[in-house]
Design an enzyme around this catalytic site. Structure first.
Site, PDB file in Angstrom:
ATOM      1  N   CYS A   1       8.875 -12.653   3.706  1.00 27.57           N
ATOM      2  CA  CYS A   1       7.804 -13.409   3.064  1.00 27.57           C
ATOM      3  C   CYS A   1       6.884 -14.006   4.124  1.00 27.57           C
ATOM      4  O   CYS A   1       7.212 -14.066   5.300  1.00 27.57           O
ATOM      5  CB  CYS A   1       8.381 -14.529   2.204  1.00 27.57           C
ATOM      6  SG  CYS A   1       9.659 -13.964   1.068  1.00 27.57           S
TER       7      CYS A   1
ATOM      8  N   ARG B   1       3.437  -9.094   4.812  1.00 30.73           N
ATOM      9  CA  ARG B   1       4.839  -9.512   4.847  1.00 30.73           C
ATOM     10  C   ARG B   1       5.487  -9.506   3.470  1.00 30.73           C
ATOM     11  O   ARG B   1       6.702  -9.667   3.344  1.00 30.73           O
ATOM     12  CB  ARG B   1       4.952 -10.915   5.445  1.00 30.73           C
ATOM     13  CG  ARG B   1       4.398 -11.042   6.844  1.00 30.73           C
ATOM     14  CD  ARG B   1       4.638 -12.426   7.387  1.00 30.73           C
ATOM     15  NE  ARG B   1       6.055 -12.664   7.605  1.00 30.73           N
ATOM     16  CZ  ARG B   1       6.719 -12.313   8.709  1.00 30.73           C
ATOM     17  NH1 ARG B   1       6.082 -11.729   9.701  1.00 30.73           N
ATOM     18  NH2 ARG B   1       7.993 -12.551   8.823  1.00 30.73           N
TER      19      ARG B   1
ATOM     20  N   TRP C   1       8.143 -11.530  -0.798  1.00 31.41           N
ATOM     21  CA  TRP C   1       8.827 -10.250  -0.985  1.00 31.41           C
ATOM     22  C   TRP C   1      10.187 -10.604  -1.580  1.00 31.41           C
ATOM     23  O   TRP C   1      11.018 -11.223  -0.933  1.00 31.41           O
ATOM     24  CB  TRP C   1       8.979  -9.522   0.346  1.00 31.41           C
ATOM     25  CG  TRP C   1       9.499  -8.119   0.209  1.00 31.41           C
ATOM     26  CD1 TRP C   1       8.777  -6.990  -0.014  1.00 31.41           C
ATOM     27  CD2 TRP C   1      10.870  -7.694   0.290  1.00 31.41           C
ATOM     28  NE1 TRP C   1       9.601  -5.885  -0.066  1.00 31.41           N
ATOM     29  CE2 TRP C   1      10.888  -6.287   0.112  1.00 31.41           C
ATOM     30  CE3 TRP C   1      12.076  -8.361   0.489  1.00 31.41           C
ATOM     31  CZ2 TRP C   1      12.066  -5.541   0.144  1.00 31.41           C
ATOM     32  CZ3 TRP C   1      13.251  -7.621   0.509  1.00 31.41           C
ATOM     33  CH2 TRP C   1      13.239  -6.235   0.340  1.00 31.41           C
TER      34      TRP C   1
ATOM     35  N   ASN D   1      11.300 -18.243   3.813  1.00 27.97           N
ATOM     36  CA  ASN D   1      11.409 -16.821   4.126  1.00 27.97           C
ATOM     37  C   ASN D   1      12.836 -16.581   4.604  1.00 27.97           C
ATOM     38  O   ASN D   1      13.289 -17.216   5.549  1.00 27.97           O
ATOM     39  CB  ASN D   1      10.394 -16.453   5.219  1.00 27.97           C
ATOM     40  CG  ASN D   1      10.555 -15.021   5.702  1.00 27.97           C
ATOM     41  OD1 ASN D   1      11.136 -14.186   5.031  1.00 27.97           O
ATOM     42  ND2 ASN D   1      10.026 -14.749   6.884  1.00 27.97           N
ATOM     43  N   GLY D   2      13.552 -15.672   3.954  1.00 32.80           N
ATOM     44  CA  GLY D   2      14.915 -15.392   4.372  1.00 32.80           C
ATOM     45  C   GLY D   2      15.875 -15.358   3.200  1.00 32.80           C
ATOM     46  O   GLY D   2      15.478 -15.289   2.042  1.00 32.80           O
TER      47      GLY D   2
ATOM     48  N   GLU E   1       8.744  11.519  10.740  1.00 32.70           N
ATOM     49  CA  GLU E   1       7.731  10.467  10.629  1.00 32.70           C
ATOM     50  C   GLU E   1       6.636  10.853   9.634  1.00 32.70           C
ATOM     51  O   GLU E   1       6.174  10.009   8.855  1.00 32.70           O
ATOM     52  CB  GLU E   1       7.126  10.190  12.017  1.00 32.70           C
ATOM     53  CG  GLU E   1       5.964   9.215  12.033  1.00 32.70           C
ATOM     54  CD  GLU E   1       6.317   7.818  11.550  1.00 32.70           C
ATOM     55  OE1 GLU E   1       5.384   7.039  11.311  1.00 32.70           O
ATOM     56  OE2 GLU E   1       7.521   7.503  11.401  1.00 32.70           O
TER      57      GLU E   1
ATOM     58  N   LYS F   1       5.687   8.696   6.254  1.00 32.75           N
ATOM     59  CA  LYS F   1       4.348   8.196   5.937  1.00 32.75           C
ATOM     60  C   LYS F   1       3.965   8.560   4.508  1.00 32.75           C
ATOM     61  O   LYS F   1       3.421   7.744   3.770  1.00 32.75           O
ATOM     62  CB  LYS F   1       3.307   8.771   6.915  1.00 32.75           C
ATOM     63  CG  LYS F   1       3.342   8.148   8.285  1.00 32.75           C
ATOM     64  CD  LYS F   1       2.798   6.746   8.295  1.00 32.75           C
ATOM     65  CE  LYS F   1       3.643   5.695   8.896  1.00 32.75           C
ATOM     66  NZ  LYS F   1       5.015   5.717   9.130  1.00 32.75           N
TER      67      LYS F   1
ATOM     68  N   GLU G   1       6.032   6.474   2.010  1.00 23.95           N
ATOM     69  CA  GLU G   1       5.686   5.048   2.013  1.00 23.95           C
ATOM     70  C   GLU G   1       4.429   4.744   1.217  1.00 23.95           C
ATOM     71  O   GLU G   1       4.394   3.766   0.467  1.00 23.95           O
ATOM     72  CB  GLU G   1       5.471   4.567   3.458  1.00 23.95           C
ATOM     73  CG  GLU G   1       6.734   4.373   4.256  1.00 23.95           C
ATOM     74  CD  GLU G   1       6.430   3.894   5.659  1.00 23.95           C
ATOM     75  OE1 GLU G   1       7.077   2.938   6.110  1.00 23.95           O
ATOM     76  OE2 GLU G   1       5.539   4.473   6.320  1.00 23.95           O
TER      77      GLU G   1
ATOM     78  N   LYS H   1       5.802  -5.387   5.985  1.00 23.91           N
ATOM     79  CA  LYS H   1       5.594  -4.943   7.355  1.00 23.91           C
ATOM     80  C   LYS H   1       6.738  -5.341   8.278  1.00 23.91           C
ATOM     81  O   LYS H   1       7.212  -4.553   9.077  1.00 23.91           O
ATOM     82  CB  LYS H   1       4.281  -5.538   7.876  1.00 23.91           C
ATOM     83  CG  LYS H   1       3.903  -5.095   9.278  1.00 23.91           C
ATOM     84  CD  LYS H   1       3.490  -3.653   9.260  1.00 23.91           C
ATOM     85  CE  LYS H   1       3.051  -3.176  10.634  1.00 23.91           C
ATOM     86  NZ  LYS H   1       2.812  -1.730  10.617  1.00 23.91           N
TER      87      LYS H   1
END
Length: 615
Positions: free
Chosen positions: A2, A27, A75, A101-102, A488, A492, A495, A610
């Site tokens: 977050c 975030r 988040w 956050n956590g 990768e 992409k 995502e 992110k």
């Protein structure tokens, strides 16, 4: 994952908090909320959705101006994204407010105990448990807010960055961290609080980064006090000068941050090797490597730990380091490494890779490696981040802020740093001939202009994207140095477009994935002229014979693959070991355009964030 923003000072807090939350949406963006206090009245507005939704909501809810405010973009971990579970959360008395956050891992037994003591809960979050625990400690012990927060945090298990406000103490905000980042911007009789420095860079260039298990009492007209949560000892604040500017975190005319960051790669790769790579004199100068060169040269092996895109960069590094320096390399997911009781010795070097420098699993793996006596080297992008402080030495990538959730320039700059490390070790060991060493240095110096040329494939990628944007599945194939690029490329696409995609070593196609190939299956094949070209051509023929649709990444001037493929994207020629820096470019562009055409939120894909600061 977050984002937290706070302000206390002489300015109006609302615009600072809202703007800060927008910059921290990378975030998390399930829900958002804020609190304002004008000295007498406290107002809270929060809602499911993005910060733009919070702006609309707060236009109705926020009826005061104030010079104190805290905000949060979420988040979700505990409790689904909805208005009630959004932060800030308020204690039962209505006096104490918190953003967090956590994860509080022992929130359930704490909640049961608080319910026994008469507390009620309106949300499903662990955060509401924490704010009521703080209130209970404060009431029971008759303590000031800071002390109550400290005692409460010594009772919780988990990770946190918190910002706590008590309307009975209107001139202070309490902040603390364990495992989740928190920065304090220091201005003229004002303080800014945020998960990173982006919310306050236009107001001050001075920042203090809290270390794990530290808390601060942020008061107006008083010296900032930082204490250890465990034993209450005072810590001298270390003020860092920020190295970023406002222009770096704005879109600069691009439609999305991701596209801007893709096009920044020629410059940021150059920034990554500037001052380190001197091709004409044959020198690679990286202080973190030079100061510990004997440790690298005497290492039994190198263990690379990372997550996501950084793990893919680590796989490229495995090929490069073993090829050039002839040192055994293992690449591990940080999340698995920390839980499988790995064998680590004092003869091991651990390289930890992370764009943000805050990845929770990677940080935990670093601590494990240090406990076992290994030398730990960090590769990250964010100056002052936790990984840069936890490791023994390291190298920054100098990519500049990466706002788009899907990493692009982080990948290429990480590969650049890791390639320079491999070349420096090869020179010291004599495992690469002098002529080859000079050739690689000179070619690496040319990579930025070749990346710029590869970016000219944008229109071709866009045309191909329009044809395959509705494909439900996609395969990516590569060999050698370009197998990690296939992984990768698939990541992409997954995502940002939500198309199911998988990357494979091309030779492995016959061991299962070939069963999926038909006329509806697009297959992206990375087939540069250098490397295992003939073998990849054979794989393409196998796909062609089963009616698969082939999109090939080829070296400019290629004719053999052109005859077989349905579409080709041409890139400049380079050495095999450096080809991932070029082959990844059209894959980034292809994913970007497919996502845009599907109407996806490119910079903020669903369910992602992110900086992964929780397990």
């Amino acid at each position: 994952m977050c984002g937290i923003v706070g302000y206390i000072g002489h300015r109006e807090a609302y615009p600072i908090v809202i703007k800060g939350l927008k910059r921290l949406e990378y975030r998390g963006y399930d829900s958002a909320g804020l609190l304002l206090f004008d000295g007498e009245n406290l107002k809270i507005s929060k809602t499911k959705g993005k910060v733009s939704d919070l702006e609309e909501r707060s236009a109705l809810d926020i009826t005061i101006n104030g010079t104190i405010g805290i905000g949060h973009t979420r988040w979700a971990t505990h409790g689904v994204p909805n208005d009630v579970n959004s932060h800030p959360h308020v204690s039962n008395s209505g006096d104490i407010c918190i953003v967090h956050n956590g994860i509080i891992e022992n929130y359930e037994p704490l909640k049961k105990e608080l319910i026994k003591r008469g507390y009620t809960f309106s949300s499903d979050t662990d955060t509401e448990v924490l704010v009521n625990l703080i209130e209970e400690v404060q009431k029971k012990e008759n303590l000031k807010l800071g002390k109550a927060v400290q005692i409460a945090l010594n009772q919780v298990v988990g990770a946190y960055a918190i910002c706590v406000f008590d309307k009975k103490k209107p001139n202070e905000i309490i902040v603390a961290r364990l495992g989740s980042p928190l920065a304090i911007g220091v201005g003229e009789n004002e303080f800014f609080i945020a998960s990173d420095a982006t919310p306050f860079i236009e107001y001050t260039s001075n920042a203090i980064y809290l270390e794990d298990e530290e808390m601060a009492i942020v008061r107006l007209d008083k010296t900032l006090k930082i204490r250890k949560i465990k034993d209450d000892t005072l810590v001298d604040p270390y003020i860092q000068e920020l190295q970023m500017n406002l222009e770096q975190i704005e879109k600069g005319g691009y439609d999305h941050f991701m596209l801007k960051e893709i096009y920044e790669q020629p410059n940021v790769i150059k920034d990554t090797y500037r001052g380190r790579l001197h091709a004409n004199t044959g020198i690679i100068q990286m202080s973190g490597v030079e100061d510990n060169l004997e440790k690298f040269l005497n290492a039994d092996r190198i263990i690379i730990i990372a997550c996501g895109t950084s793990w893919h960069a680590g796989l490229v590094a495995e090929y490069v380091i073993e090829e050039f320096a002839r040192i055994p390399v293992e690449v591990e997911y940080a999340s698995e490494f920390r839980y499988r009781n790995p064998i680590i010795t004092t003869k091991d070097i651990v390289i930890a890779i992370s764009q943000s420098g805050e990845t929770a699993d990677t940080l935990a793996a670093i601590k494990l490696a240090k406990e076992k006596g290994a030398f730990v080297f960090g590769v990250c992008n964010v100056v002052g981040s936790s990984i840069s402080r936890e490791t023994h030495a390291g190298a920054y990538t100098h990519a500049g802020p990466e706002i788009g959730v899907a990493s692009t320039k982080a990948f290429t700059t990480q590969i650049t740093v890791l390639t320079m490390i491999a070349l420096r070790l090869a020179k010291a060991k004599g495992s690469l001939s002098t002529s080859d060493y000079f050739r690689y240095l000179q070619e690496l110096e040319l990579i930025p202009e070749k990346v710029a040329e590869a970016l000219k494939t944008n229109e071709v990628a866009k045309t191909i994207a329009s044809i395959y944007k509705d494909a439900p599945n996609c395969l990516y194939l590569g060999r050698g140095y370009n197998f990690p690029v296939a992984l990768e490329g698939a990541l992409k696409l997954k995502e940002i477009s939500y198309i199911h995609a998988e990357g494979y070593p091309a030779a492995e196609m016959k061991h299962g994935p070939i069963a999926l190939i038909d006329e509806k299956m697009p297959v992206i094949v990375i087939a540069p002229k250098q490397g295992h070209y003939d073998k990849v051509v054979s794989n393409i023929q196998e796909i062609k014979s089963r009616s698969g649709k082939i999109i090939a990444i080829v070296t400019k001037g290629d004719s053999q693959v052109k005859e077989l493929a349905d579409h080709v994207i041409e890139i400049p020629e380079t050495f095999d070991a450096l080809s991932p820096l070029l082959t990844t470019i059209p894959l980034q562009l292809l994913s970007y355009h497919i996502a845009v055409m599907r109407g996806c939120n490119v910079d903020q894909p669903r369910n992602l964030a992110k900086s992964v600061t929780v397990e």
